[in-house]
Motif scaffolding. Structure first.
Motif, PDB file in Angstrom:
ATOM      1  N   MET A   1       0.826  -1.196   0.000  1.00 21.44           N
ATOM      2  CA  MET A   1       0.000   0.000   0.000  1.00 21.44           C
ATOM      3  C   MET A   1       0.872   1.262   0.000  1.00 21.44           C
ATOM      4  O   MET A   1       0.549   2.222  -0.666  1.00 21.44           O
ATOM      5  N   THR A   2       1.962   1.217   0.751  1.00 20.90           N
ATOM      6  CA  THR A   2       2.854   2.369   0.826  1.00 20.90           C
ATOM      7  C   THR A   2       3.489   2.639  -0.532  1.00 20.90           C
ATOM      8  O   THR A   2       3.682   3.793  -0.912  1.00 20.90           O
ATOM      9  N   ASP A   3       3.794   1.571  -1.275  1.00 16.42           N
ATOM     10  CA  ASP A   3       4.383   1.742  -2.601  1.00 16.42           C
ATOM     11  C   ASP A   3       3.423   2.456  -3.551  1.00 16.42           C
ATOM     12  O   ASP A   3       3.843   3.298  -4.338  1.00 16.42           O
ATOM     13  N   TYR A   4       2.158   2.129  -3.477  1.00 16.61           N
ATOM     14  CA  TYR A   4       1.173   2.769  -4.337  1.00 16.61           C
ATOM     15  C   TYR A   4       1.000   4.243  -3.969  1.00 16.61           C
ATOM     16  O   TYR A   4       0.835   5.095  -4.844  1.00 16.61           O
ATOM     17  N   LEU A   5       1.037   4.530  -2.680  1.00 18.09           N
ATOM     18  CA  LEU A   5       0.926   5.925  -2.232  1.00 18.09           C
ATOM     19  C   LEU A   5       2.127   6.724  -2.729  1.00 18.09           C
ATOM     20  O   LEU A   5       1.979   7.842  -3.215  1.00 18.09           O
ATOM     21  N   TRP A   6       3.319   6.159  -2.621  1.00 14.66           N
ATOM     22  CA  TRP A   6       4.529   6.832  -3.091  1.00 14.66           C
ATOM     23  C   TRP A   6       4.446   7.076  -4.606  1.00 14.66           C
ATOM     24  O   TRP A   6       4.789   8.145  -5.093  1.00 14.66           O
ATOM     25  N   LEU A   7       3.972   6.076  -5.351  1.00 19.88           N
ATOM     26  CA  LEU A   7       3.803   6.227  -6.791  1.00 19.88           C
ATOM     27  C   LEU A   7       2.799   7.329  -7.111  1.00 19.88           C
ATOM     28  O   LEU A   7       3.035   8.158  -7.992  1.00 19.88           O
ATOM     29  N   LEU A   8       1.703   7.367  -6.403  1.00 24.56           N
ATOM     30  CA  LEU A   8       0.672   8.376  -6.619  1.00 24.56           C
ATOM     31  C   LEU A   8       1.215   9.778  -6.336  1.00 24.56           C
ATOM     32  O   LEU A   8       0.988  10.711  -7.111  1.00 24.56           O
ATOM     33  N   VAL A   9       1.941   9.924  -5.249  1.00 25.76           N
ATOM     34  CA  VAL A   9       2.501  11.233  -4.894  1.00 25.76           C
ATOM     35  C   VAL A   9       3.523  11.670  -5.933  1.00 25.76           C
ATOM     36  O   VAL A   9       3.526  12.815  -6.390  1.00 25.76           O
ATOM     37  N   THR A  10       4.406  10.777  -6.341  1.00 30.04           N
ATOM     38  CA  THR A  10       5.441  11.105  -7.317  1.00 30.04           C
ATOM     39  C   THR A  10       4.827  11.442  -8.675  1.00 30.04           C
ATOM     40  O   THR A  10       5.163  12.462  -9.286  1.00 30.04           O
ATOM     41  N   ALA A  11       3.948  10.584  -9.154  1.00 34.04           N
ATOM     42  CA  ALA A  11       3.305  10.831 -10.446  1.00 34.04           C
ATOM     43  C   ALA A  11       2.405  12.064 -10.386  1.00 34.04           C
ATOM     44  O   ALA A  11       2.351  12.852 -11.333  1.00 34.04           O
ATOM     45  N   GLY A  12       1.723  12.241  -9.287  1.00 33.70           N
ATOM     46  CA  GLY A  12       0.852  13.419  -9.128  1.00 33.70           C
ATOM     47  C   GLY A  12       1.648  14.713  -9.137  1.00 33.70           C
ATOM     48  O   GLY A  12       1.214  15.716  -9.711  1.00 33.70           O
ATOM     49  N   GLY A  13       2.815  14.704  -8.510  1.00 29.00           N
ATOM     50  CA  GLY A  13       3.658  15.896  -8.510  1.00 29.00           C
ATOM     51  C   GLY A  13       4.161  16.229  -9.902  1.00 29.00           C
ATOM     52  O   GLY A  13       4.158  17.395 -10.317  1.00 29.00           O
ATOM     53  N   ALA A  14       4.574  15.221 -10.634  1.00 29.66           N
ATOM     54  CA  ALA A  14       5.036  15.440 -12.012  1.00 29.66           C
ATOM     55  C   ALA A  14       3.886  15.948 -12.883  1.00 29.66           C
ATOM     56  O   ALA A  14       4.072  16.852 -13.704  1.00 29.66           O
ATOM     57  N   PHE A  15       2.715  15.378 -12.706  1.00 26.19           N
ATOM     58  CA  PHE A  15       1.549  15.827 -13.469  1.00 26.19           C
ATOM     59  C   PHE A  15       1.193  17.269 -13.127  1.00 26.19           C
ATOM     60  O   PHE A  15       0.911  18.072 -14.024  1.00 26.19           O
ATOM     61  N   ALA A  16       1.202  17.615 -11.843  1.00 25.98           N
ATOM     62  CA  ALA A  16       0.871  18.983 -11.423  1.00 25.98           C
ATOM     63  C   ALA A  16       1.883  19.984 -11.997  1.00 25.98           C
ATOM     64  O   ALA A  16       1.508  21.075 -12.447  1.00 25.98           O
ATOM     65  N   LEU A  17       3.155  19.636 -11.971  1.00 27.30           N
ATOM     66  CA  LEU A  17       4.180  20.510 -12.532  1.00 27.30           C
ATOM     67  C   LEU A  17       3.972  20.686 -14.028  1.00 27.30           C
ATOM     68  O   LEU A  17       4.039  21.802 -14.551  1.00 27.30           O
ATOM     69  N   GLY A  18       3.723  19.609 -14.738  1.00 29.09           N
ATOM     70  CA  GLY A  18       3.469  19.692 -16.172  1.00 29.09           C
ATOM     71  C   GLY A  18       2.228  20.512 -16.488  1.00 29.09           C
ATOM     72  O   GLY A  18       2.221  21.316 -17.435  1.00 29.09           O
ATOM     73  N   ALA A  19       1.181  20.335 -15.706  1.00 26.99           N
ATOM     74  CA  ALA A  19      -0.049  21.098 -15.926  1.00 26.99           C
ATOM     75  C   ALA A  19       0.188  22.587 -15.673  1.00 26.99           C
ATOM     76  O   ALA A  19      -0.313  23.438 -16.417  1.00 26.99           O
ATOM     77  N   ALA A  20       0.949  22.907 -14.647  1.00 25.87           N
ATOM     78  CA  ALA A  20       1.248  24.314 -14.354  1.00 25.87           C
ATOM     79  C   ALA A  20       2.064  24.946 -15.475  1.00 25.87           C
ATOM     80  O   ALA A  20       1.790  26.074 -15.898  1.00 25.87           O
ATOM     81  N   LEU A  21       3.048  24.230 -15.986  1.00 23.90           N
ATOM     82  CA  LEU A  21       3.852  24.750 -17.091  1.00 23.90           C
ATOM     83  C   LEU A  21       3.006  24.943 -18.345  1.00 23.90           C
ATOM     84  O   LEU A  21       3.145  25.947 -19.051  1.00 23.90           O
ATOM     85  N   ALA A  22       2.154  23.991 -18.639  1.00 23.80           N
ATOM     86  CA  ALA A  22       1.281  24.104 -19.809  1.00 23.80           C
ATOM     87  C   ALA A  22       0.349  25.308 -19.673  1.00 23.80           C
ATOM     88  O   ALA A  22       0.129  26.045 -20.639  1.00 23.80           O
TER      89      ALA A  22
END
Length: 56
Positions: A1-22
């Motif tokens: 479960m912790t691995d999925y949370l870490w993946l979600l946080v990491t991928a979510g951060g990259a997505f948020a950064l990309g969305a902000a730049l766009a």
């Protein structure tokens, strides 16, 4: 479960950064013609001054 949370946080951060730049890129507007010409004049003036300072 912790691995999925870490993946979600990491991928979510990259997505948020990309969305902000766009968003920022899409909101940029080109300079009006008068401002662009004034900017080009000032750049040429500063370049000319720089060249004169170097020749002295």
């Amino acid at each position: 479960m912790t691995d999925y949370l870490w993946l979600l946080v990491t991928a979510g951060g990259a997505f948020a950064l990309g969305a902000a730049l766009a968003y920022v890129v899409m909101r940029q507007r080109p300079l009006p013609r008068a401002l662009k010409e004034a900017q080009e004049r000032k750049v040429r003036e500063l370049y000319r001054e720089s060249q004169e300072d170097q020749s002295q």
